[in-house]
Design an enzyme around this catalytic site. Structure first.
Site, mmCIF file in Angstrom:
data_model
loop_
_atom_site.group_PDB
_atom_site.id
_atom_site.type_symbol
_atom_site.label_atom_id
_atom_site.label_comp_id
_atom_site.label_asym_id
_atom_site.label_seq_id
_atom_site.Cartn_x
_atom_site.Cartn_y
_atom_site.Cartn_z
ATOM 1 N N MET A 1 21.974 23.840 -7.115
ATOM 2 C CA MET A 1 23.044 23.403 -6.210
ATOM 3 C C MET A 1 22.012 23.865 -4.866
ATOM 4 O O MET A 1 21.631 24.861 -4.686
ATOM 5 C CB MET A 1 24.255 24.284 -6.253
ATOM 6 C CG MET A 1 25.265 23.990 -4.913
ATOM 7 S SD MET A 1 25.807 22.121 -4.784
ATOM 8 C CE MET A 1 26.843 22.475 -6.309
ATOM 9 N N CYS A 2 22.035 23.087 -3.904
ATOM 10 C CA CYS A 2 21.564 22.972 -2.913
ATOM 11 C C CYS A 2 22.284 22.109 -1.610
ATOM 12 O O CYS A 2 23.019 21.629 -1.698
ATOM 13 C CB CYS A 2 20.053 22.411 -2.807
ATOM 14 S SG CYS A 2 18.967 22.908 -4.157
ATOM 15 N N GLY A 3 21.781 22.598 -0.420
ATOM 16 C CA GLY A 3 22.109 21.766 0.620
ATOM 17 C C GLY A 3 20.891 21.194 1.280
ATOM 18 O O GLY A 3 19.912 21.575 1.154
ATOM 19 N N ASN A 90 20.296 17.844 -5.120
ATOM 20 C CA ASN A 90 21.144 18.514 -4.999
ATOM 21 C C ASN A 90 22.025 18.407 -6.112
ATOM 22 O O ASN A 90 22.735 17.242 -6.076
ATOM 23 C CB ASN A 90 22.148 18.606 -3.547
ATOM 24 C CG ASN A 90 23.392 19.276 -3.636
ATOM 25 O OD1 ASN A 90 23.564 20.119 -4.568
ATOM 26 N ND2 ASN A 90 24.239 18.793 -3.067
#
Length: 582
Positions: A1-3, A90
């Site tokens: 999970m990322c931004g 993401n």
């Protein structure tokens, strides 16, 4: 999970800022947006700036990291050694591509697949959507091939991860979340893989091709601006959003000589339903849902982030690495029960239960709202079924003052661009609930169950008015629209705590199984009383697992069960604009 964040600026080094003032607009100050992205990825951040070889344009890429895959954190943006490919990812690969080994990071695996074909040659631009279209799992991405000047971006077919796009046609702007004081943006529809050619004429709003997931994407695309055009070829979606029409007519199950309102009806019907459909539908549903929960629970490091940071590091982590948004309702309890069957017995489970203050009156700060009461009841039932499992029941109590303060400080930014009363109520309830996590960085939620099993009150209304055909049209429409109604918002809200929100009911294999093999009339029986006929297939599974109280629990939406709706203004309609978010 990322931004993730990508945007373009005019390159002052190639002609200066006055050479063409209509291109890309003023310089952006994105400090607020980057602060929001930092909350999504607490394990690292990185930025890359590259000039476009075709135009006096600079592309900016920025990402923050929540480390859940692979042996070591992998920062983004990812660049190949020649700096000719830039990749922002993401998401989670749960299928579609060859299995990603536990020691590898899916960010690197997908980039390697994009860079080269099986023959070791660079794949053609037109095949990029085919590679990305194979992925099963939630995702949003941006991919730039510097040499060709083409940028691809998009969301998975169900739209489980957020991606917002700027409205200014003079520049490209894409981000997981946006500070609305900095950029005017809209939620990018989960229609397919989008393609923009940065080598297009300078100063002209370049067309954006949509390689659509479905043939009917044109109706939604028509609501976008003139830049967006459908590509000629439609991709093969990994998920079916239309149920097969069935003529199957289930038995009545309701005894003719018993009052439908009698307390004995529910147990009798579920026992008979389970006996009749156990091998054909209930057990296959259990198998698909268990597999979905297993991969979502296990796709993370073997130790929680607290143990990984401890010195000396413990040899074994027994902390909670998975949590459940736990109202005590059917969906959350089913997820928890099946989670107990797939996790090692020594691993504890966080159960987050949110309640909003019942009254402003002095001396009455009660938090025994309906979801708190059903949560405690369901906890007792789970403890009786799984006595050796350690459950961390986490009561999250929210006062009106705290709600108002946090909404003004950050929640209205996370909700943007949505502004309805319903979005505000659900978004705030989810944000506070997720805040209760102890050490868990994976949070399982029941989104998608109501859409596929007929859990909403409007389903009953449609069935009473138009019968099964009308109900099927309603449920298919809601699943097709779930990205724009729910999931982008939920992803922005929940990820703000640096956790990965995963939704087992929206696993592609489960959705496809239901659409192709389980008639609507088997999933829900809206000719039966509320709390029995709605989502009856899930209730039968709960009955099989021994969850006898939960199996007969009526559905209650989070905004009502947590009492946030009553705390604010009970006379508001969900579709009204929430002026408090402005």
């Amino acid at each position: 999970m990322c931004g993730i964040l990508c945007y373009t600026d005019h390159d002052q080094g190639q002609g200066g800022p006055t050479s063409n003032p209509t291109v890309n607009g003023p310089r952006l100050d994105l400090s607020g947006t980057q602060a929001l992205l930092a909350h999504r990825g607490p394990d690292g951040q990185n930025a890359v700036k590259l000039a476009c070889p075709h135009q006096p344009v600079v592309c900016h890429f920025y990402a923050t990291l929540l480390w859940l895959r692979g042996r070591q954190p992998v920062l983004q943006p990812r660049l190949d050694p020649t700096r000719s490919h830039v990749w922002l990812w993401n998401g989670d690969v749960f299928g579609g591509l060859p299995p990603v080994p536990a020691h590898e990071n899916d960010t690197q695996v997908i980039l390697a697949r994009l860079q080269a074909s099986d023959k070791g040659n660079q794949i053609a631009d037109e095949h990029v959507p085919d590679v990305l279209g194979q992925i099963q799992g939630p995702f949003a991405f941006v991919y730039w091939r510097v040499a060709s000047g083409k940028i691809w971006f998009g969301r998975d077919p169900l739209g489980r991860h957020s991606l917002l796009m700027g409205r200014d046609p003079r520049r490209l702007f894409l981000s997981s979340v946006v500070d609305p004081s900095e950029v005017d943006a809209f939620e990018l529809p989960a229609l397919g893989i989008y393609q923009l050619d940065l080598a297009a004429s300078l100063g002209q709003p370049a067309s954006i091709q949509i390689h659509a997931w479905r043939p009917d994407a044109g109706a939604t695309a028509a609501h976008l601006d003139a830049r967006f055009v459908l590509a000629e070829r439609t991709l093969t979606s990994t998920v079916s959003l239309t149920s097969v029409v069935s003529t199957h007519t289930p038995p009545g199950f309701l005894p003719a000589d018993v009052d439908p309102g009698s307390p004995s009806v529910g147990p009798h019907v579920l026992a008979e339903y389970l006996r009749f459909y156990q091998t054909t539908y209930v057990e296959p549903l259990e198998s698909h849902l268990s597999a979905s929960i297993r991969i979502r629970a296990q796709a993370q490091p073997a130790q929680c982030h607290r143990c990984r940071q401890s010195q000396p590091r413990p040899s074994k982590c027994v902390c909670a690495r998975v949590g459940v948004l736990f109202s005590g309702g059917l969906d959350s309890v089913l997820i928890t029960a099946l989670l107990c069957q797939v996790l090692p017995i020594e691993q504890s489970i966080d159960l987050m239960n949110v309640a909003f203050q019942k009254s402003d009156s002095p001396g009455q700060p009660g938090f025994l709202v309906p979801d708190r009461l059903t949560g405690l009841q369901a906890l007792q039932e789970l403890q009786e079924l799984y006595p050796t499992r350690r459950f961390n029941f986490v009561p999250v109590d929210v006062t009106k003052a705290e709600l108002m303060a946090m909404r003004e400080k950050r929640l209205k930014k996370l909700l943007y661009p949505l502004t309805s009363v319903l979005d505000d109520s659900i978004g705030c309830a989810l944000w506070f609930a997720a805040r209760g996590s102890t050490t868990a960085r994976v949070l399982l939620l029941g989104m998608g169950a109501d859409e596929q099993f007929g859990g909403y009150s409007r389903h009953r209304v449609r069935y009473q008015r138009e019968g099964l055909s009308g109900l099927q049209n309603e449920m298919d429409m809601e699943l097709a629209r779930i990205s724009e109604r729910n999931l982008g918002r939920d992803n922005r809200i929940l990820s703000d705590h640096g956790i990965a929100a995963r939704m087992p009911f929206l696993d592609e294999n489960l959705v496809n199984f239901l659409a192709s093999s389980v008639p609507i009339a088997v999933r829900t029986r809206l000719d039966m009383p509320r709390g029995l006929g709605d989502k009856i297939l899930l209730r039968a599974l709960a009955w099989k697992l021994g969850l006898r109280q939960t199996a007969l629990e009526p559905k209650r939406a989070i905004q009502f069960g947590s009492r946030i709706a009553k705390l604010e203004n009970a006379k508001e309609k969900g579709s009204d604009k929430a002026h408090r978010t402005s």
